[in-house]
Design a protein around this motif. Structure first.
Motif, PDB file in Angstrom:
ATOM      1  N   MET A   1       0.842  -1.188   0.000  1.00 39.07           N
ATOM      2  CA  MET A   1       0.000   0.000   0.000  1.00 39.07           C
ATOM      3  C   MET A   1       0.886   1.250   0.000  1.00 39.07           C
ATOM      4  O   MET A   1       1.812   1.355   0.802  1.00 39.07           O
ATOM      5  CB  MET A   1      -0.919   0.008   1.225  1.00 39.07           C
ATOM      6  CG  MET A   1      -1.904   1.157   1.246  1.00 39.07           C
ATOM      7  SD  MET A   1      -2.992   1.104   2.678  1.00 39.07           S
ATOM      8  CE  MET A   1      -1.855   1.512   3.990  1.00 39.07           C
ATOM      9  N   THR A   2       0.588   2.180  -0.903  1.00 32.89           N
ATOM     10  CA  THR A   2       1.368   3.419  -0.997  1.00 32.89           C
ATOM     11  C   THR A   2       1.129   4.282   0.230  1.00 32.89           C
ATOM     12  O   THR A   2      -0.014   4.477   0.639  1.00 32.89           O
ATOM     13  CB  THR A   2       0.984   4.203  -2.261  1.00 32.89           C
ATOM     14  OG1 THR A   2       1.164   3.373  -3.400  1.00 32.89           O
ATOM     15  CG2 THR A   2       1.838   5.450  -2.406  1.00 32.89           C
ATOM     16  N   PRO A   3       2.185   4.800   0.849  1.00 27.63           N
ATOM     17  CA  PRO A   3       1.997   5.643   2.037  1.00 27.63           C
ATOM     18  C   PRO A   3       1.351   6.978   1.683  1.00 27.63           C
ATOM     19  O   PRO A   3       1.398   7.423   0.533  1.00 27.63           O
ATOM     20  CB  PRO A   3       3.412   5.826   2.561  1.00 27.63           C
ATOM     21  CG  PRO A   3       4.283   5.690   1.345  1.00 27.63           C
ATOM     22  CD  PRO A   3       3.602   4.669   0.481  1.00 27.63           C
ATOM     23  N   SER A   4       0.766   7.627   2.686  1.00 31.26           N
ATOM     24  CA  SER A   4       0.163   8.945   2.485  1.00 31.26           C
ATOM     25  C   SER A   4       1.108  10.060   2.909  1.00 31.26           C
ATOM     26  O   SER A   4       1.326  11.017   2.176  1.00 31.26           O
ATOM     27  CB  SER A   4      -1.150   9.041   3.271  1.00 31.26           C
ATOM     28  OG  SER A   4      -2.098   8.128   2.799  1.00 31.26           O
ATOM     29  N   VAL A   5       1.693   9.911   4.116  1.00 29.06           N
ATOM     30  CA  VAL A   5       2.596  10.930   4.642  1.00 29.06           C
ATOM     31  C   VAL A   5       3.884  10.242   5.094  1.00 29.06           C
ATOM     32  O   VAL A   5       3.855   9.379   5.982  1.00 29.06           O
ATOM     33  CB  VAL A   5       1.970  11.698   5.821  1.00 29.06           C
ATOM     34  CG1 VAL A   5       2.925  12.790   6.303  1.00 29.06           C
ATOM     35  CG2 VAL A   5       0.627  12.289   5.432  1.00 29.06           C
ATOM     36  N   VAL A   6       4.988  10.628   4.474  1.00 24.51           N
ATOM     37  CA  VAL A   6       6.282   9.998   4.771  1.00 24.51           C
ATOM     38  C   VAL A   6       7.188  11.016   5.446  1.00 24.51           C
ATOM     39  O   VAL A   6       7.295  12.167   4.998  1.00 24.51           O
ATOM     40  CB  VAL A   6       6.959   9.476   3.486  1.00 24.51           C
ATOM     41  CG1 VAL A   6       8.263   8.760   3.827  1.00 24.51           C
ATOM     42  CG2 VAL A   6       6.031   8.546   2.728  1.00 24.51           C
ATOM     43  N   LEU A   7       7.869  10.589   6.508  1.00 19.78           N
ATOM     44  CA  LEU A   7       8.876  11.416   7.171  1.00 19.78           C
ATOM     45  C   LEU A   7      10.238  10.771   6.957  1.00 19.78           C
ATOM     46  O   LEU A   7      10.407   9.577   7.226  1.00 19.78           O
ATOM     47  CB  LEU A   7       8.566  11.557   8.654  1.00 19.78           C
ATOM     48  CG  LEU A   7       9.521  12.452   9.468  1.00 19.78           C
ATOM     49  CD1 LEU A   7       8.756  13.245  10.524  1.00 19.78           C
ATOM     50  CD2 LEU A   7      10.617  11.626  10.155  1.00 19.78           C
ATOM     51  N   VAL A   8      11.195  11.553   6.466  1.00 18.53           N
ATOM     52  CA  VAL A   8      12.557  11.075   6.209  1.00 18.53           C
ATOM     53  C   VAL A   8      13.510  11.870   7.086  1.00 18.53           C
ATOM     54  O   VAL A   8      13.503  13.111   7.052  1.00 18.53           O
ATOM     55  CB  VAL A   8      12.950  11.245   4.727  1.00 18.53           C
ATOM     56  CG1 VAL A   8      14.362  10.729   4.491  1.00 18.53           C
ATOM     57  CG2 VAL A   8      11.954  10.535   3.818  1.00 18.53           C
ATOM     58  N   THR A   9      14.339  11.180   7.864  1.00 19.63           N
ATOM     59  CA  THR A   9      15.334  11.870   8.673  1.00 19.63           C
ATOM     60  C   THR A   9      16.652  11.975   7.901  1.00 19.63           C
ATOM     61  O   THR A   9      16.923  11.198   6.996  1.00 19.63           O
ATOM     62  CB  THR A   9      15.588  11.132  10.003  1.00 19.63           C
ATOM     63  OG1 THR A   9      16.195   9.862   9.733  1.00 19.63           O
ATOM     64  CG2 THR A   9      14.286  10.913  10.753  1.00 19.63           C
ATOM     65  N   GLY A  10      17.472  12.954   8.295  1.00 17.60           N
ATOM     66  CA  GLY A  10      18.797  13.100   7.687  1.00 17.60           C
ATOM     67  C   GLY A  10      18.788  13.653   6.281  1.00 17.60           C
ATOM     68  O   GLY A  10      19.621  13.253   5.455  1.00 17.60           O
ATOM     69  N   VAL A  11      17.878  14.589   5.977  1.00 20.56           N
ATOM     70  CA  VAL A  11      17.749  15.065   4.597  1.00 20.56           C
ATOM     71  C   VAL A  11      18.823  16.073   4.192  1.00 20.56           C
ATOM     72  O   VAL A  11      18.884  16.465   3.030  1.00 20.56           O
ATOM     73  CB  VAL A  11      16.348  15.682   4.335  1.00 20.56           C
ATOM     74  CG1 VAL A  11      15.272  14.625   4.405  1.00 20.56           C
ATOM     75  CG2 VAL A  11      16.066  16.825   5.299  1.00 20.56           C
ATOM     76  N   SER A  12      19.687  16.480   5.128  1.00 19.98           N
ATOM     77  CA  SER A  12      20.785  17.367   4.722  1.00 19.98           C
ATOM     78  C   SER A  12      21.928  16.580   4.091  1.00 19.98           C
ATOM     79  O   SER A  12      22.825  17.174   3.500  1.00 19.98           O
ATOM     80  CB  SER A  12      21.306  18.163   5.925  1.00 19.98           C
ATOM     81  OG  SER A  12      21.967  17.306   6.838  1.00 19.98           O
ATOM     82  N   ARG A  13      21.870  15.242   4.198  1.00 23.27           N
ATOM     83  CA  ARG A  13      22.894  14.393   3.602  1.00 23.27           C
ATOM     84  C   ARG A  13      22.393  13.815   2.280  1.00 23.27           C
ATOM     85  O   ARG A  13      21.216  13.909   1.944  1.00 23.27           O
ATOM     86  CB  ARG A  13      23.283  13.268   4.565  1.00 23.27           C
ATOM     87  CG  ARG A  13      23.808  13.775   5.896  1.00 23.27           C
ATOM     88  CD  ARG A  13      24.419  12.639   6.698  1.00 23.27           C
ATOM     89  NE  ARG A  13      24.773  13.096   8.042  1.00 23.27           N
ATOM     90  CZ  ARG A  13      24.043  12.867   9.111  1.00 23.27           C
ATOM     91  NH1 ARG A  13      22.929  12.173   9.002  1.00 23.27           N
ATOM     92  NH2 ARG A  13      24.408  13.318  10.282  1.00 23.27           N
ATOM     93  N   PHE A  14      23.294  13.164   1.567  1.00 21.11           N
ATOM     94  CA  PHE A  14      23.002  12.702   0.215  1.00 21.11           C
ATOM     95  C   PHE A  14      21.814  11.750   0.177  1.00 21.11           C
ATOM     96  O   PHE A  14      20.841  11.986  -0.551  1.00 21.11           O
ATOM     97  CB  PHE A  14      24.240  12.024  -0.385  1.00 21.11           C
ATOM     98  CG  PHE A  14      24.011  11.452  -1.757  1.00 21.11           C
ATOM     99  CD1 PHE A  14      24.169  12.235  -2.883  1.00 21.11           C
ATOM    100  CD2 PHE A  14      23.618  10.133  -1.927  1.00 21.11           C
ATOM    101  CE1 PHE A  14      23.939  11.727  -4.155  1.00 21.11           C
ATOM    102  CE2 PHE A  14      23.395   9.601  -3.185  1.00 21.11           C
ATOM    103  CZ  PHE A  14      23.547  10.409  -4.298  1.00 21.11           C
TER     104      PHE A  14
END
Length: 345
Positions: A1-14
């Motif tokens: 199932m495709t997620p609705s709201v995703v949180l990604v940590t560490g977005v200042s890195r590659f």
């Protein structure tokens, strides 16, 4: 199932930033939140498109408010750092890795909307020793437990995540144990190590090196975030390179040093801000480490596009590394090694 709201940590890195950009390009995902203590570089922020940057410290309990207010259903924890220099030192790195993960898991445990958790871990959890098996699979434990640094952090974090999974059995938990990254754009200890004109090695050792192309790493993270694929998976390319082969393919010159001088040499390079070798990385250069990726293929449903050799060669081409020794000499030496190996069979 495709997620609705995703949180990604560490977005200042590659990896974190480019993963957020990929997820934001998916029209089936409603929102993508990128969390870090510092903003991503300007070009990476532009690439992230509609992804929303949230300046927050996952060590702070306030991360729980970010998750609950946005009704996050999928969390990709990609901020684990293996580089003390970029994290403000080894103590700060451990605090961000371990304490930050504990706070993030506590926040996710309280949030009823969270249904999927993805952890960017590392094959360093298997350690590196002369008693290692030829291949590590996901069921194996290290012969020598990592005693410190990023590897020990990862072991602790995986333990906390198993506890979280027991307390929240309704959450699909995916652990991705990545091999060392390499590629045209990513900046790691390995990419800096092989860019040195003279590469220090440990006298008497020739470790087996297994790598993963940066694009394969991003594709695996994207698949894990977009699909419910619980379990623990080794993520590594097919094939290996001997450390000596990799150095020759990069046109570098190896400098074997006695094991007693490895520590001072490592401190010298760290002081010159060339390469920051951690103790577990030095053990890797001694003994190597190779993992079995069959579960990645059969259960996770992903086949790496680049082999270890192809990924390394792509890195060498893209970085335009000028050979210290001629490519013709390298090819001749490789042919000679193969000839000797065949004759000894």
């Amino acid at each position: 199932m495709t997620p609705s709201v995703v949180l990604v940590t560490g977005v200042s890195r590659f990896l974190g930033g480019h993963l957020a950009a990929r997820l934001a390009a998916n029209p089936d995902i409603d929102r993508v939140l990128g969390v870090d203590t510092v903003p991503p570089p300007r070009d990476l922020l532009r690439r992230m498109g509609r992804a929303e940057f949230v300046r927050a410290d996952i060590r702070n309990p306030l991360i729980a408010k970010v998750i609950s207010h946005a009704s996050v259903d999928t969390v990709v924890h990609a901020s684990l750092s293996a580089n003390p220099a970029s994290s403000g030192g080894r103590t700060a790195m451990k605090e961000m890795n371990v304490i930050g993960t504990m706070q993030l898991l506590a926040a996710c445990q309280k949030a009823p909307t969270v249904k999927r958790m993805v952890l960017k871990s590392t094959t360093a959890v298997y350690g590196s020793s002369p008693r290692d098996p030829a291949l590590f699979d996901e069921t194996m434990v290290p012969r020598d437990l990592p005693s410190g640094g990023y590897a020990k952090d990862a072991v602790e974090i995986e333990g906390y995540l198993r506890g979280f999974a027991r307390r929240r059995p309704d959450v699909a938990v995916t652990v991705l144990r990545f091999a060392n990254f390499i590629g045209p754009r990513i900046d790691t200890v390995f990419t800096r190590y092989f860019a040195l004109p003279v590469v220090p090695t440990v006298l008497g050792y020739d470790a087996r090196v297994q790598l993963l192309h940066e694009e394969d790493a991003l594709a695996v993270l994207e698949r894990a975030a977009s699909h419910e694929l619980p379990g623990t998976f080794n993520v590594a390319a097919d094939g290996v390179l001997l450390l000596s082969q990799a150095i020759r393919r990069a046109g570098r010159v190896a400098l074997p040093v006695p094991s007693s001088t490895v520590g001072p040499v490592g401190r010298l390079f760290r002081g010159a801000r060339l390469v920051d070798f951690s103790p577990e990385q030095m053990r890797l250069l001694n003994f190597g480490r190779v993992v079995d990726n069959s579960r990645l293929r059969s259960q996770f449903g992903f086949v790496p596009r680049w082999t270890t050799t192809q990924a390394f060669d792509d890195y060498v081409r893209a970085r335009a590394l000028r050979p210290v020794v001629s490519p013709e000499w390298v090819e001749s030496l490789e042919r000679g090694v193969l000839s000797v190996a065949r004759a000894l069979r």
